[in-house]
Design an enzyme around this catalytic site. Structure first.
Site, mmCIF file in Angstrom:
data_model
loop_
_atom_site.group_PDB
_atom_site.id
_atom_site.type_symbol
_atom_site.label_atom_id
_atom_site.label_comp_id
_atom_site.label_asym_id
_atom_site.label_seq_id
_atom_site.Cartn_x
_atom_site.Cartn_y
_atom_site.Cartn_z
ATOM 1 C CD GLU A 182 66.738 104.495 64.616
ATOM 2 O OE1 GLU A 182 66.068 103.491 64.852
ATOM 3 O OE2 GLU A 182 67.760 104.485 63.901
HETATM 4 C C1 BMA Z 1 69.508 101.486 65.171
HETATM 5 C C2 BMA Z 1 69.432 101.594 66.674
HETATM 6 C C3 BMA Z 1 68.898 100.377 67.330
HETATM 7 C C4 BMA Z 1 69.140 99.110 66.573
HETATM 8 C C5 BMA Z 1 70.067 99.321 65.423
HETATM 9 C C6 BMA Z 1 70.305 98.113 64.596
HETATM 10 O O1 BMA Z 1 68.791 102.370 64.489
HETATM 11 O O2 BMA Z 1 68.799 102.746 67.062
HETATM 12 O O3 BMA Z 1 67.544 100.532 67.567
HETATM 13 O O4 BMA Z 1 69.582 98.121 67.377
HETATM 14 O O5 BMA Z 1 69.511 100.286 64.647
HETATM 15 O O6 BMA Z 1 69.154 97.656 63.980
#
Ligand code: BMA
Length: 828
Positions: free
Chosen positions: A434
């Site tokens: 991300e």
């Molecule tokens: C996702 C992960 C984490 C996060 C999760 C829940 O996108 O990449 O960064 O903990 O979401 O929010």
């Protein structure tokens, strides 16, 4: 000493000297202190400063109570570690002595007998330091002085003319989750987090052995065993691979020797669900004459992995072919199994990966905000047939790309690719988690008032690291030009429609976007690498949040502090109100929150699987936890299966029946992920009332073959016909898939309404002890979501028990007394 004895002694002596040898310094008596203090305290290596402070009773356990707050000062301090170790005069005679740190967290200076020998700035690199000239016979002292990573990061941040999100974490090559995450505490560690060795060698040593798979067919596997050898003494050597040998004339310095190796009629490494993950033992020995100079042992798994991306009607495909066959990927996302990663035991790695295997998974994604995991993790994946999607350790922020940073990243990629690539489980390398998404979609540029130029720079830096530095390093250091590199997960953010037509996708409209679970049915991408919903940890793990007698209530500050998502409780409640009656009682709330999480993930996983082959993979967020916490995990910090993990096991079965209610009809998909055929299968349907009366039954008219990687879609059933004049809250459907001999391959219940609307009848659930570790559970009326309570692992739990049936359950350890709860209890 007589002559022969003397001769033998000299012979043995030279034999020993000739060999590379390794001595661990981890087991020495280490000490540590705050640089400001004068008193040295006992320390443990590998370890981290928080654990040492806990051990010395200077700080309380940060996982308990609200202690996380009390230990924040640690990250701003500088810490020193030292030990005294002996070197014998005989050891000193070795021509080369290297001090090897397999991991230093993070900014440090290393001193031997008061002289600085190295500085470090990356937790993910190995540091190999030639130290012979600094050592003396007798006592020697090694000191490692760590400066605060937070302070070092702040210094680096000053050099960038704009504010980076979550500064300073992205400036430091260190596990990003330590800076706090929406499931993890902020615990920024320092210390010698991996083993330390002294290596002694003379003539030569094997620096690295790479297994290059040239070709693989049913008849034979052609490999190249590529050894990098550093020779101190040039000359004639022999490289031995499983008793096949090749002469090697080595020059001084680095040599590359390649030995072709063939395996006839190879047994393949198969992912879980397709057979055994067979492996071959390989011993690589470097010799001079008959004396062994250095040796290396390695397991080799023979398999091919391809990522197929081809244009099609929907967009661009995204699926893996393993050993030539498309494989539907079922799995999860892995985060570090502890905030203090040095204390993750081999057993914990093995257990969590076995949990994956048991739940019919074939892939785990190592998420980019954590660490490149310990060798034991990849070993467990190799042995259990679990493919690894490996992120590089960058997550959810912007990253700099100055020259120093680039060099540092390249060295990190080299170390990790060389360490991990021989594992047959390793399927794909991914640049980051991300980061593309954060730059494009999260609005930081606006928040931090970036100029146009700043924004351009951010994107340039991004391209530099993830489209140049990392892929170039992979090209340079990977064993194969077929090594798969994928720059970012997800490739396109969930707000964009292309995220559903190409690449891998994280769908967070459910949870973050608060859309109902049913939206998962529409938002199906080509490969779902993240989606998730929170649930509470088990009661045992919830109790472990307290250092004193737990006060189990939702208002309790300790329990509140163990939810790291700003709106977590609120979101859980919103969803719970949609589908369940919200219980006032804590234990019941805990139970329903787990059911809710399991229900959401069931909807998602089944939507993904029904969409095969347009969708060819589903990895839910997240497998595990790094401390006791309310989170998206299916296995909590203490290793207990939440309701979700039991549900995942059911939803990931290799043969499943997947119902889909749509526009007043009920569709049934029958799916087979294995490579074998089930001949002449048929389906039985029973319509039952909640107290066990049969209202009707049917059987598919003709039998069909369910082929390898196969999907059967039945003709739709009209809901009106099935339900008739019955109350949809009072009946359910029980469906069985049977083989030609009438054996049940898989079965499935389908309810026509939400749990809160079901007019459940009070079930009389009985438990009979069969042996100390086996019970039989039986019921009269339908027992919905049977929850067997107690501190043991039940082979099944949170299951529906049909009226007038029983089920045998194994326990991992005996329990004095087992309490049971069912959904009925939360409604009355
Ligand atoms: C996702 C992960 C984490 C996060 C999760 C829940 O996108 O990449 O960064 O903990 O979401 O929010």
């Amino acid at each position: 000493m007589n002559k022969t004895l003397l001769f033998a002694f000299i012979f043995i002596q030279s034999f020993i000297d000739a060999q590379f040898s390794e001595r661990s310094l981890s087991s020495e008596q280490w000490q540590f202190k705050n640089t400001k203090d004068h008193t040295w305290l006992p320390a443990k290596v590998p370890g981290t400063v928080h654990l040492d402070l806990m051990q010395n009773r200077i700080i309380p356990d940060p996982f308990k109570d609200e202690n996380e707050k009390k230990v924040q000062w640690i990250e701003n301090e500088d810490w020193e570690y030292r030990t005294v170790f002996k070197v014998s005069s005989q050891e000193l005679e070795n021509r080369n002595i290297d001090l090897v740190f397999h991991g230093l967290d993070t900014f440090s200076e290393i001193y031997i007998n008061g002289k600085k020998v190295a500085t470090t700035d990356n937790m993910f690199r190995t540091w190999e330091i030639p130290v012979k000239t600094y050592l003396k016979a007798g006592d020697n002292i090694v000191q490692v002085k760590f400066t605060s990573a937070v302070q070092a990061g702040k210094e680096r941040a000053k050099k960038v003319p704009f504010t980076m999100p979550e500064s300073p974490r992205s400036f430091v090559r260190k596990a990003q989750y330590q800076f706090g995450w929406d499931w993890g505490p902020r615990l920024v560690t320092a210390g010698i987090w991996k083993d330390v060795h002294l290596n002694f060698w003379n003539q030569a040593r094997l620096k690295q052995v790479r297994i290059e798979q040239k070709s693989l067919t049913k008849q034979k596997a052609e490999l190249n065993i590529r050894a990098e050898i550093i020779a101190e003494k040039p000359g004639d050597y022999i490289l031995n691979v499983n008793h096949r040998s090749q002469k090697a004339a080595l020059k001084q310095g680095l040599n590359v020797v390649v030995l072709p190796y063939r395996i006839n009629h190879p047994k393949l490494w198969q992912p879980n669900g397709w057979g055994k993950p067979d492996m071959y033992e390989l011993s690589v020995i470097l010799k001079q004459g008959s004396a062994t100079v250095d040796e290396h042992f390695q397991k080799v798994g023979l398999r091919t992995v391809e990522l197929v991306q081809e244009k099609d009607e929907q967009g661009i495909s995204f699926y893996f072919k393993v050993n030539g066959n498309p494989v539907y990927i079922k799995g999860t996302n892995w985060i570090p199994a502890d905030s203090f990663s040095p204390r993750i035991t081999k057993e914990k790695y093995q257990k969590l990966i076995r949990d994956c295997k048991e739940a019919h998974m074939n892939m785990v994604r190592v998420w980019g905000g954590g660490i490149y995991e310990d060798d034991e993790f990849y070993k467990a994946c190799d042995e259990n047939g679990i493919l690894v999607w490996q992120d590089f350790m960058f997550a959810g922020s912007f990253y700099p790309a100055d020259e120093l940073f680039q060099k540092n990243v390249e060295a990190e990629v080299k170390d990790q690719v060389e360490r991990l690539q021989n594992h047959p489980s390793l399927a794909l390398w991914c640049g980051n988690n991300e980061v593309d998404e954060a730059i494009v979609n999260w609005g930081y540029q606006k928040q931090f008032k970036y100029s146009g130029e700043d924004s351009v720079q951010v994107w340039k830096d991004y391209r530099k690291i993830f489209h140049e530095v990392i892929p170039n390093a992979i090209k340079k250091y990977a064993a194969s030009d077929k090594t798969i590199y994928w720059p970012s997960s997800p490739s396109i953010g969930w707000g964009h429609k292309e995220s559903l037509t190409e690449g891998d996708s994280h769908y967070w409209g459910v949870w973050w976007g608060e859309q109902p679970f049913e939206v998962y049915n529409e938002k199906v991408g080509r490969f779902m690498s993240e989606y998730g919903f929170q649930g509470m940890p088990t009661i045992e793990t919830t109790r472990s949040m307290f250092s004193v007698k737990p006060d189990l209530s939702l208002d309790n500050a300790v329990i509140k502090a163990h939810e790291k998502h700003a709106r977590g409780w609120e979101i859980i409640n919103t969803y719970m109100a949609r589908d369940y009656k919200i219980p006032a009682d804590f234990i019941q709330y805990n139970y329903v929150s787990q059911l809710l999480q399991a229900r959401g993930m069931q909807v998602a996983i089944e939507a993904h699987r029904r969409a095969r082959p347009d969708n060819m993979g589903t990895l839910y967020w997240q497998l595990n936890d790094c401390w006791p916490v309310v989170s998206w995990s299916s296995v909590d910090y203490l290793g207990n299966w939440k309701a979700l993990h039991y549900q995942v096991k059911r939803s990931f079965e290799n043969q499943v029946i997947l119902p889909e209610e749509k526009d007043d009809v009920l569709n049934f998909y029958v799916i087979n992920d294995e490579l074998k055929t089930f001949e002449n299968v048929s389906m039985d349907f029973d319509i039952l009332t909640l107290n066990g009366e049969k209202k009707g039954s049917a059987r598919t008219a003709d039998t069909k073959n369910l082929g390898p990687n196969g999907v059967l879609k039945l003709d739709p059933f009209s809901l009106e016909e099935i339900i008739g004049d019955a109350d949809r809250n009072e009946i359910f459907l029980h469906v069985m898939l049977k083989d030609a001999k009438n054996h049940v391959i898989t079965e499935r219940n389908y309810f026509f309404s939400k749990p809160k609307d079901l007019k459940l009848v009070k079930p009389n659930v009985r438990i009979k002890n069969i042996s100390p570790t086996e019970i039989e559970v039986s019921t009269d009326a339908l027992a919905k979501d049977v929850y067997l309570m107690g501190d043991t692992h039940f082979s099944d739990n949170f299951f529906d028990l049909l009226p007038h049936t029983s089920k045998k359950i194994m326990l991992s350890k005996p329990l004095e007394q087992i309490q049971v709860m069912t959904l009925w209890d939360t409604m009355h």
